[in-house]
Write a protein that holds these residues in place. Sequence first.
Motif, PDB file in Angstrom:
ATOM      1  N   VAL A 150      -3.862  -9.166   2.187  1.00  0.00           N
ATOM      2  CA  VAL A 150      -4.485  -7.856   2.185  1.00  0.00           C
ATOM      3  C   VAL A 150      -5.998  -8.026   2.223  1.00  0.00           C
ATOM      4  N   ASP A 151      -6.657  -7.224   3.047  1.00  0.00           N
ATOM      5  CA  ASP A 151      -8.111  -7.275   3.162  1.00  0.00           C
ATOM      6  C   ASP A 151      -8.773  -6.680   1.925  1.00  0.00           C
ATOM      7  N   GLU A 165      -9.223  -1.904   7.007  1.00  0.00           N
ATOM      8  CA  GLU A 165      -8.746  -2.698   5.876  1.00  0.00           C
ATOM      9  C   GLU A 165      -7.219  -2.624   5.861  1.00  0.00           C
ATOM     10  N   PHE A 166      -6.573  -3.769   6.089  1.00  0.00           N
ATOM     11  CA  PHE A 166      -5.139  -3.759   6.349  1.00  0.00           C
ATOM     12  C   PHE A 166      -4.368  -4.679   5.402  1.00  0.00           C
ATOM     13  N   PHE A 167      -3.117  -4.297   5.207  1.00  0.00           N
ATOM     14  CA  PHE A 167      -2.127  -5.139   4.539  1.00  0.00           C
ATOM     15  C   PHE A 167      -1.247  -5.719   5.630  1.00  0.00           C
ATOM     16  N   LYS A 168      -1.132  -7.059   5.685  1.00  0.00           N
ATOM     17  CA  LYS A 168      -0.341  -7.727   6.723  1.00  0.00           C
ATOM     18  C   LYS A 168       0.784  -8.512   6.084  1.00  0.00           C
ATOM     19  N   HIS A 169       1.894  -8.617   6.776  1.00  0.00           N
ATOM     20  CA  HIS A 169       3.042  -9.310   6.202  1.00  0.00           C
ATOM     21  C   HIS A 169       3.903  -9.917   7.299  1.00  0.00           C
ATOM     22  N   ASP A 205      -2.184   0.329   6.897  1.00  0.00           N
ATOM     23  CA  ASP A 205      -3.445   0.720   6.284  1.00  0.00           C
ATOM     24  C   ASP A 205      -3.407   0.404   4.788  1.00  0.00           C
ATOM     25  N   ALA A 206      -4.309  -0.457   4.322  1.00  0.00           N
ATOM     26  CA  ALA A 206      -4.342  -0.827   2.903  1.00  0.00           C
ATOM     27  C   ALA A 206      -4.780   0.325   2.014  1.00  0.00           C
ATOM     28  N   PRO A 215       0.820  -1.216   0.000  1.00  0.00           N
ATOM     29  CA  PRO A 215       0.000   0.000   0.000  1.00  0.00           C
ATOM     30  C   PRO A 215       0.850   1.261   0.000  1.00  0.00           C
ATOM     31  N   ASN A 216       0.226   2.381  -0.346  1.00  0.00           N
ATOM     32  CA  ASN A 216       0.890   3.667  -0.196  1.00  0.00           C
ATOM     33  C   ASN A 216       1.096   3.952   1.299  1.00  0.00           C
TER      34      ASN A 216
END
Length: 415
Positions: A290-291, A262-266, A245-246, A221-222
């Motif tokens: 990613v959600d 809505e999240f990006f997880k890694h 934050d996605a 994400p940005n």
Amino acid sequence: MQFARGFQAVFFSICALGSADGAELIEAGGPVSGGGFGGPSSVEEQLAEDRLTREEVSRFQVFDEFLEPWFGFKEGLREEIGLTLGFDYTTLLMWASSSSGEKRGFGGIGRMFGTWALVDRDGPYAGSLVFKGENRHRLGTDVAPQNLGFASGYSGIPGTAFSDYGWGVTNLFWRQGLGERLNLIVGVVDVTDYLDVYGLVNPWTQFQNLAFLTDPTIPAPNQGLGAAMGGMLGEHVYFIGGFADANGDPTRSPFRSFGEGEFFKHVELGWVSSYDRRFFDNVHVTAWHVDERTDAGVPSGWGVAMSASRFINERWMPFVRAGYGDGDAPLWSHSVSAGVGRYFTGSKDLAGLGVNWGKPADSSLEHQWTSELFYRFQAAQNLALTPSVQLIGNPALNPEKDVLVYFGLRGRVTF
């Protein structure tokens, strides 16, 4: 693959021009204010690399001498109050050999970045404020370099980072040391600073095409609100994990979209030969999820990427990278890259060659071949010029063309 073989011939011809005398380890720079897990493009490592370059490069000393009072002032801030500041301006001019739309993109990015060590300076529990603000803009063209690929028929990004969103806050977080080689960051983060990194992942000083930077199968994400933790699990094994934050947008309040949940997880697990060489001798696997982004109409997705690089004879850095992304969230669904970087002792010059096979996530599009060759010429302590050539085989958005060529010239000045 004839174009790839041609690239190799040109690359090794360029390498033959460099001196190999007095080889020594050429790093992106040691950690600043206690270190962290950020890659070569992170604020702390960029500050260290710029300072190391200014100290070691002997070309055009008059340029450095003219700015010495300014650099002396900044060094005083760093020693007295722990505030380390960096400023740079980078431009990228790109031409496409053919295009159904625009054929030229020209853009510039001005940045102010730094760290302020406020707690336990230089200790294992050091706490620092890390910040970066920038302005990304076009320079006399209708398209920014980042978008030139889509405008000319390539489903990819040949000019990574050179967009035109104007002013933005891309870092504003607290980094807290939690003992030896364990760090936590919380705030406005850029996940590409520490996600799936290796020694040639900096778009300001190294490769320019996204295929050789953050894997295009990862929908990073940005910049926006997030947190991450990373550290060593022993002498050779490390981990990094976090979320962001996605819907991040550096031009808006970071709290505006965070509440949407809505999240990006890694998570990443890797092996390094030592902590000091973590960007050079590095093998890792990265998994992400990613959600669904409801307002943007982008479904959820997941994927995995791997990377392996090794610094050989303190000059050569071969690498192999691959990734798979499920769903429509990533730009590509499949990607395999291989290449090499060549460091030149003393001059801080760097040559790089990469070849990639990639499949866009849009199943209606065919696979593509991407190659990039660049040579970064450190003209002075604070000035680098980087000509580059990118060859795109079977461009997915321009099926009438067998090959697209992008010519690029990047210039970066630090002060």
